[in-house]
Design a protein around this motif. Structure first.
Motif, PDB file in Angstrom:
ATOM      1  N   VAL A 585       0.833  -1.212   0.000  1.00 14.57           N
ATOM      2  CA  VAL A 585       0.000   0.000   0.000  1.00 14.57           C
ATOM      3  C   VAL A 585       0.865   1.258   0.000  1.00 14.57           C
ATOM      4  CG1 VAL A 585      -1.689   1.320   1.333  1.00 14.57           C
ATOM      5  CG2 VAL A 585      -1.935  -1.147   1.120  1.00 14.57           C
ATOM      6  N   ASN A 586       1.819   1.302   0.921  1.00 17.53           N
ATOM      7  CA  ASN A 586       2.662   2.493   1.025  1.00 17.53           C
ATOM      8  C   ASN A 586       3.575   2.644  -0.192  1.00 17.53           C
ATOM      9  OD1 ASN A 586       1.527   2.988   3.528  1.00 17.53           O
ATOM     10  ND2 ASN A 586       3.175   1.967   4.671  1.00 17.53           N
ATOM     11  N   GLY A 587       4.070   1.501  -0.715  1.00 13.63           N
ATOM     12  CA  GLY A 587       4.922   1.569  -1.899  1.00 13.63           C
ATOM     13  C   GLY A 587       4.177   2.094  -3.117  1.00 13.63           C
ATOM     14  N   THR A 588       2.949   1.608  -3.298  1.00 15.51           N
ATOM     15  CA  THR A 588       2.140   2.106  -4.416  1.00 15.51           C
ATOM     16  C   THR A 588       1.892   3.599  -4.278  1.00 15.51           C
ATOM     17  OG1 THR A 588       1.036  -0.046  -4.590  1.00 15.51           O
ATOM     18  CG2 THR A 588      -0.056   1.847  -5.629  1.00 15.51           C
ATOM     19  N   ALA A 589       1.534   4.016  -3.084  1.00 17.61           N
ATOM     20  CA  ALA A 589       1.298   5.441  -2.854  1.00 17.61           C
ATOM     21  C   ALA A 589       2.563   6.254  -3.106  1.00 17.61           C
ATOM     22  CB  ALA A 589       0.818   5.658  -1.424  1.00 17.61           C
ATOM     23  N   ALA A 590       3.705   5.746  -2.626  1.00 16.12           N
ATOM     24  CA  ALA A 590       4.965   6.466  -2.821  1.00 16.12           C
ATOM     25  C   ALA A 590       5.325   6.549  -4.304  1.00 16.12           C
ATOM     26  CB  ALA A 590       6.085   5.771  -2.039  1.00 16.12           C
TER      27      ALA A 590
END
Length: 631
Positions: A585-590
């Protein structure tokens, strides 16, 4: 008479409702209101009992249908009660002992600022247990079953300002939820098999179901019984439940909660009779718990926890007898009733001792109390003689019948079960004699309490001693009355299957063996605790003693088998959540954030940059077009 059945439940239920919602205006007399309504329920029970005695044996069952609870196509759940000889026995026990405990609590809880709420919970406990034993179907029984669990949670944790009490209440609640799942599954299986969960059609047609189905239902019912009756492997909550006020302990151990499992197995006898494997498991559970509780009771210095181990063991006797089928059903109930008298008396006696000793529970800090508390000593003494099976007191009759039924199983199994029950009799005599010697005999070993006050032991007020005297009378005479011309067997036989076993030893021989072993247990306890001073700190002892002081490592096992794996599983799931789920989730957002940041630089607000971009784009399009034509 049928209309009175519902009033048995309505009286204490009304008391609970009034005391919980009535507010502080009821503080001055709420305890008497609750006691009076409990007594009213007992009076109604006596009226129904007398009426039942006037009927023929096969025509004594009464029923009352109040209303249809869930009337839908293919599913009918009713609020309906059934009063027969079995439920009548429990109703009399619950209301009589319950009323005496209410009266005792008037004095015991006199200075508690939340006394009104305590009595509301006591009334709720009685009402829930009465629903359980009066229900004419398993679904309504489940309502009472859960009501008993709720009331026990509220009462065990009544002094929630003590962390130990709050923890004990949660522990009892969680362990009982495990058993409750078993009862729920059993009800599901009943409905899918028989199309109903009413007692009459289920039990009358049980023999038509397959043995596998009956075995599954029986094992689930046993799981439920193990939870409520504190039988192995769901026994760990019972000792900790002593954190509640002593009247609660007496009510749980004598008339309500722990007796529910035995009632469930005996009421469901037709199911277990068709499932020999499940019946065998019931016997094994009873035999193991019988010895487990007795060994724990031999090592405890806390007077209430020693009695809790005793209850576990005595319920094990009842469960073993219930697992023997028709040769033991009646005697399981007989011992349940006699146990209700002497165990209630013993717990109330323990509460009386604590009342005079600044709430001290460590028996190593008692000694010589018979001189200061003569009524408590005599009443507890009679309960002690009854539970150890002293000849012609109540426990002598009921326990000997279970021992005889155990031998009546026949073959090697009968000898093993008979030996277990006889060993239990010796251990019972040992740990109960130990309690009496450490509490009432020897030199005084009193110490100051946590606030620096010296104890001043004294006899309890009449509101406490009168119930103890009445229970002592029951401890002495109940067994004799039950065995008079086999009256109790004749009373229950129309609704509870009975049969003769194939015992290789006679009744007389069983009585002789049980009495001899009882005397051995008494002598061993006297040799260890009556002939020498009792040290203030318990000696280290052998490994079995150390294990028994820690409840035979039951909490250690639960921690290793359930808590530790659960902790590792939780840590693993948290790691996966943080590293994998949150990482994705955080990687996609980043990633999208970085891309948007780079694209944002294109929109810089300078016309020359936009013109250059347009020129460059047009040049690329022209070049691509020319290249494609050339090809």
């Amino acid at each position: 008479m049928e209309s009175l059945i519902g009033l048995l439940v309505a009286a204490p239920l009304l008391g609970a409702a009034l005391l919980l919602v009535g507010g502080r205006r009821l503080d001055r007399f709420g305890h008497w209101l609750a006691t009076g309504l409990a007594a009213l329920s007992f009076a109604l029970a006596v009226v129904l009992f007398v009426d039942m005695l006037g009927r023929d044996g096969g025509d004594r069952a009464l029923s009352q249908h109040l209303y249809s609870w869930v009337p839908v196509s293919g599913f009918q759940a009713d609020i309906a009660f059934q009063l027969d000889q079995l439920s009548m026995t429990f109703v009399l026990l619950i209301t009589s002992v319950g009323t005496l405990i209410h009266l005792y609590s008037v004095g015991y809880m006199e200075h508690d600022v939340r006394r009104r709420r305590f009595f509301a919970y006591l009334n709720l406990f009685l009402a829930a247990m009465l629903i359980l034993v009066l229900a004419d179907n398993y679904l309504l029984l489940y309502v009472g079953w859960e009501g008993v669990g709720l009331a026990s949670f509220l009462l065990i944790g009544f002094w929630q300002h003590k962390p130990s009490a709050a923890t004990a209440a949660k522990k009892a609640f969680v362990v009982n939820r495990v058993g409750d799942v078993g009862l729920a599954i059993a009800i599901f299986l009943m409905f899918s098999t028989f199309g109903t969960f009413a007692f009459s059609p289920v039990l009358s047609t049980a023999e038509q179901a397959s043995e596998g189905t009956l075995t599954a239902i029986g094992l689930m019912l046993l799981l439920a019984a193990c939870g409520k009756s504190a039988q192995v492997p769901l026994q760990s909550w019972l000792g900790d439940a002593m954190e509640g006020p002593t009247p609660v302990s007496a009510l749980i151990h004598a008339a309500t909660m722990v007796t529910a499992g035995v009632y469930l197995v005996v009421r469901s006898g037709a199911i277990f009779d068709g499932a020999p494997a499940a019946q065998t498991v019931v016997v094994v559970v009873g035999a193991v718990t019988l010895l487990f509780g007795a060994i724990v009771g031999c090592a405890k210095d806390d007077i209430k926890k020693a009695l809790a181990g005793s209850t576990m063991s005595q319920i094990g006797y009842m469960m073993l007898a219930a697992g023997l089928g028709p040769i033991g059903y009646v005697f399981a109930i007989m011992h349940l009733v006699t146990h209700g008298f002497f165990k209630a008396g013993l717990f109330l006696g323990a509460g009386s001792v604590m009342h005079g000793m600044n709430d001290e529970v460590d028996m190593r800090r008692y000694g010589g109390l018979r001189k200061y508390m003569p009524v408590t000593f005599v009443t507890m003494g009679l309960g002690y003689l009854a539970i150890i099976g002293f000849p012609y007191l109540s426990g002598f009759f009921s326990k000997d019948e279970i021992i005889y039924a155990a031998f009546g199983k026949g073959g090697a199994e009968g000898w093993i079960l008979g030996g277990v029950t006889l060993l239990g009799a010796a251990l019972t005599a040992y740990y109960m004699t130990r309690i009496m010697l450490m509490t009432f005999f020897g030199e005084k070993r009193w110490v100051k309490d946590a606030e620096g006050n010296d104890p001043h032991p004294h006899e309890s007020p009449l509101s406490m001693t009168v119930p103890m005297i009445v229970l002592a009378v029951g401890s002495v005479g109940a067994g004799f009355v039950f065995n008079l011309n086999h009256s109790f067997v004749d009373w229950l036989s129309p609704v509870v299957a009975t049969a003769d076993g194939n015992s290789p030893v006679s009744h007389g021989m069983v009585s002789v063996l049980a009495t001899v072993l009882m005397l051995v247990g008494v002598g061993a306890a006297w040799f260890q605790y009556g002939r020498r001073p009792i040290p203030e700190v318990a000696p280290t002892g052998v490994w079995i003693t150390r294990a028994a002081r820690r409840d035979l490592l039951q909490d250690d096992f639960n921690h290793a088998a359930f808590v530790t794996p659960g902790s590792y599983l939780t840590r693993g799931l948290v790691y996966v959540d943080h590293k994998l789920v949150d990482g994705v989730v955080n990687g996609t957002a980043a990633g999208f954030g970085g891309l948007s940041g780079r694209l944002r630089k294109v929109q810089n607000g300078f016309a020359r940059s936009y013109a250059a971009s347009m020129f460059g784009g047009a040049a690329i399009l022209i070049a691509v077009t020319l290249l494609m034509r050339a090809v």
